[in-house]
Design a protein around this motif. Structure first.
Motif, PDB file in Angstrom:
ATOM      1  N   VAL A 160       3.700   0.700  -7.641  1.00 21.58           N
ATOM      2  CA  VAL A 160       2.828  -0.373  -7.459  1.00 21.58           C
ATOM      3  C   VAL A 160       1.479  -0.264  -7.827  1.00 21.58           C
ATOM      4  N   THR A 161       0.731  -0.955  -8.429  1.00 21.14           N
ATOM      5  CA  THR A 161      -0.731  -1.171  -8.714  1.00 21.14           C
ATOM      6  C   THR A 161      -1.526  -2.123  -8.026  1.00 21.14           C
ATOM      7  N   ILE A 162      -2.163  -1.668  -7.099  1.00 19.25           N
ATOM      8  CA  ILE A 162      -3.151  -2.637  -6.326  1.00 19.25           C
ATOM      9  C   ILE A 162      -4.033  -3.332  -7.389  1.00 19.25           C
ATOM     10  N   THR A 163      -4.007  -4.728  -7.356  1.00 21.21           N
ATOM     11  CA  THR A 163      -5.097  -5.591  -8.426  1.00 21.21           C
ATOM     12  C   THR A 163      -6.170  -6.139  -7.426  1.00 21.21           C
ATOM     13  N   ARG A 221       4.123  -1.028 -11.268  1.00 26.04           N
ATOM     14  CA  ARG A 221       3.419  -0.171 -12.225  1.00 26.04           C
ATOM     15  C   ARG A 221       4.158   0.078 -13.344  1.00 26.04           C
ATOM     16  N   ARG A 223       0.850  -1.250  -0.012  1.00 29.56           N
ATOM     17  CA  ARG A 223       0.071  -0.106  -0.179  1.00 29.56           C
ATOM     18  C   ARG A 223       0.884   1.102   0.124  1.00 29.56           C
ATOM     19  N   ALA A 232      -0.848  -7.455  -6.433  1.00 30.80           N
ATOM     20  CA  ALA A 232      -0.204  -6.092  -6.693  1.00 30.80           C
ATOM     21  C   ALA A 232       0.853  -6.306  -7.967  1.00 30.80           C
ATOM     22  N   ALA A 262       1.980   1.601  -3.544  1.00 30.18           N
ATOM     23  CA  ALA A 262       1.092   2.128  -4.369  1.00 30.18           C
ATOM     24  C   ALA A 262       0.915   3.693  -4.200  1.00 30.18           C
TER      25      ALA A 262
END
Length: 206
Positions: free
Chosen positions: A54-57, A65, A46, A62, A49
């Motif tokens: 990072v992109t949380i999916t 990015r 987090r 994750a 992100a």
């Protein structure tokens, strides 16, 4: 390890392309890696992100990015604006000890055997330069932006032989700081960033 420590370690691994853009970050694997439960790993992701790395999916997954070319250009626009703005403050805050430390970092970069080692030292070099300005909030922003672009700078170093040119530019930047020439320092920042952005844009399009 705390979530902040895990985030710092993962950030370095992302910058050095141990986890390239688009890579999945599996919480179970990371928990084993850091010998912790999933909770601190989840919190670390987090943090990353929030910093744009990072992109949380869905399902609390994750991935690292992936930046579009427009996003990459935007990050370089930010660096251009802020690095040129703090050039006079860097001159004011520079000490002989700091200049010596910058020379030592560049010497280590030139001797680095791997690109990962070089990238680690490159990040440390820029962080030290930013810190000389004593502009905490600007430094924090530049730290975040530099972290986001470094995985792509890695490709410049590997595929476009960007190391030698960067080492030379870093020496010139140190010289401008030593000579207390803020105008020349700003010019060198602009030329270095614009050239790197052009090379990365070409690579990205290819």
């Amino acid at each position: 390890m705390t979530p902040d420590q895990i985030a710092a370690s993962l950030s370095q691994s992302i910058r050095e392309q141990e986890f390239p853009p688009g890579s999945a970050l599996i919480q179970e694997d990371l928990a084993k890696r850091f010998k912790v439960s999933r909770n601190p790993v989840r919190e670390a992701l987090r943090i990353l992100a929030a910093n744009g790395l990072v992109t949380i999916t869905p399902g609390n997954g994750a991935t690292v990015r992936v930046l579009s070319l427009d996003e990459l250009n935007e990050l370089y626009d930010i660096r251009l604006a802020l690095e040129l703005q703090i050039a006079p403050f860097i001159i004011e805050g520079a000490t002989k000890r700091a200049v010596a430390a910058l020379h030592a970092l560049v010497a280590r970069m030139e001797a680095a055997e791997t690109t990962a080692d070089w990238m680690r030292l490159n990040f440390e070099y820029h962080q030290l330069v930013y810190s000389l300005a004593n502009r905490r909030y600007t430094e924090d922003i530049l730290h975040s932006v530099l972290s986001a672009v470094q995985p792509y700078s890695f490709q410049n170093a590997v595929q476009l032989d960007g190391r030698s040119r960067s080492d030379s530019a870093h020496r010139e930047i140190i010289a401008a700081i030593s000579e207390q020439d803020a105008a020349n320092l700003a010019r060198l920042f602009r030329e270095h960033l614009q050239h790197t952005r052009e090379r990365l844009s070409t690579l990205y399009e290819e």
